[in-house]
Design a protein around this motif. Structure first.
Motif, PDB file in Angstrom:
ATOM      1  N   ASP A  41      41.861 119.857  34.401  1.00  0.00           N
ATOM      2  CA  ASP A  41      41.757 120.240  32.991  1.00  0.00           C
ATOM      3  C   ASP A  41      40.331 120.133  32.470  1.00  0.00           C
ATOM      4  OD1 ASP A  41      44.451 120.734  32.944  1.00  0.00           O
ATOM      5  OD2 ASP A  41      44.994 118.791  32.095  1.00  0.00           O
ATOM      6  N   ARG A  44      38.321 122.975  33.910  1.00  0.00           N
ATOM      7  CA  ARG A  44      38.851 124.251  33.437  1.00  0.00           C
ATOM      8  C   ARG A  44      38.398 124.540  32.008  1.00  0.00           C
ATOM      9  NH1 ARG A  44      42.790 127.865  34.625  1.00  0.00           N
ATOM     10  NH2 ARG A  44      43.839 128.897  32.884  1.00  0.00           N
ATOM     11  N   ARG A 210      44.320 124.766  29.270  1.00  0.00           N
ATOM     12  CA  ARG A 210      45.147 124.550  30.462  1.00  0.00           C
ATOM     13  C   ARG A 210      46.314 125.540  30.538  1.00  0.00           C
ATOM     14  NH1 ARG A 210      47.097 118.586  29.054  1.00  0.00           N
ATOM     15  NH2 ARG A 210      44.950 118.603  28.281  1.00  0.00           N
TER      16      ARG A 210
END
Length: 360
Positions: A41, A44, A210
């Motif tokens: 996460d 990302r 996410r």
């Protein structure tokens, strides 16, 4: 928004543009370095945030520096030596490496860019079509319509055409920019608001990315195909939202770029070589040495390390020695290739607006 403006009068290097190139190149290298960590996460969120505006920013600056392209003999020669030749080198070598490690593409697909080469192909096509966009009454509106509708049809990846058409509005807007418009972005209230916008967008990405399909940010897939899997209306509205976000964050970033010449200006003059070479480093670290796979177990620390390493790599590849070594390869003179009567007397004179390599 669609009013036609005259190109910038200056033919000298503009520190502001070199500064912008430097910072956006850092984002490019960081973004590519984080590709292997998007399952985390933390990584990302940074990846999505960068990809939401780093190419729009790069492309808009490229459009601004393309305003003087009219297709004269000297400019055509520069297109061949600084876009076509590097494209063929990059695509041939990277596709051979990919086939060695991954087994594809087989046979080579030199007209279907696999990675870095797509931007060289895009710059070539955009440069050739610049006179058309400058001649239209409503170039921005036309480019936006094309971008929104191209995802509805099957477009082959010849010369990265889906991405060329998807990102087209950013290039066309760059063509309409003027020094005065860029200067107007530097007002203190605008800079404060821009910092808030960029910071706020990063927080949003950190909290919610996410669950997002990041492939939308590549402007490549058809709306109804995997992984987008959207209806025509959903695809058009999603692409429209990304265009708005891309423009907002691009102009927010431009407001924070300093106008004064500094060390970033000098490095920003050589982003061309950084763009072409960093892909080899990242690819070999991944495929030959398995670095990214080994680092995944360290969680967020690995993502931070990748970011710091990417910054160091980008700065190293923008050093003068890199240009001295690779300029004969990536920017060959090619005097033997062109007819002698087509060599202008001032061929050696290069300007920021007219050199395709400075559009990176």
């Amino acid at each position: 928004m669609n009013s036609q403006q005259n190109p910038p009068a200056t033919t000298e290097r503009v520190a502001y543009l070199d500064n912008a190139r430097y910072w956006v190149m850092l984002l490019v290298v960081i973004g590519h370095s984080l590709t292997q960590f998007t399952a985390m996460d933390s990584a990302r969120s940074v990846y999505v945030w960068i990809y939401s505006f780093h190419m729009p920013l790069f492309i808009l600056v490229s459009g601004y520096t393309a305003q003087r392209y009219v297709g004269n003999e000297r400019q055509v020669r520069r297109l061949v030596s600084t876009l076509i030749v590097p494209y063929l080198i990059i695509e041939t070598t990277l596709q051979l490496l990919m086939r060695h490690y991954e087994g594809s593409p087989d046979p080579l697909a030199l007209l279907s860019p696999q990675w870095l080469g797509w931007f060289l192909a895009a710059l070539f096509v955009w440069r050739l079509t610049t006179p058309i966009w400058l001649a239209l009454r409503y170039p921005i509106t036309t480019s936006i319509v094309i971008s929104l509708l191209v995802g509805l049809i099957e477009v082959p990846n010849v010369m990265a055409l889906p991405k060329i058409l998807g990102f087209l509005p950013f290039f066309v807007v760059g063509l309409t920019m003027t020094p005065e418009r860029l200067r107007s972005l530097s007002r203190t209230p605008v800079r404060i608001a821009s910092a808030v916008v960029l910071g706020g967008s990063f927080i949003v990405c950190y909290l919610y990315s996410r669950n997002w399909t990041s492939d939308w940010l590549l402007y490549k897939a058809r709306y109804d195909e995997a992984p987008l899997n959207s209806t025509p209306w959903e695809g058009i509205t999603q692409r429209a939202e990304l265009l708005v976000i891309g423009f907002v964050l691009t102009f927010a970033a431009l407001t924070l770029v300093p106008w004064a010449r500094s060390w970033t200006s000098s490095l920003g003059e050589r982003t061309f070589y950084c763009y072409l070479l960093h892909g080899y480093v990242i690819f070999l670290l991944d495929q030959q040495f398995g670095v990214f796979e080994a680092l995944e177990g360290f969680g967020a620390i690995s993502a931070v390390g990748a970011i710091l390493a990417a910054i160091a790599l980008a700065n190293l590849l923008m050093l003068p020695i890199v240009k001295r070594i690779f300029s004969p390869v990536f920017e060959p003179k090619l005097t033997w290739f062109f007819r002698r009567d087509q060599v202008p007397a001032d061929e050696s004179r290069k300007t920021t607006e007219e050199s395709p390599t400075q559009a990176r």
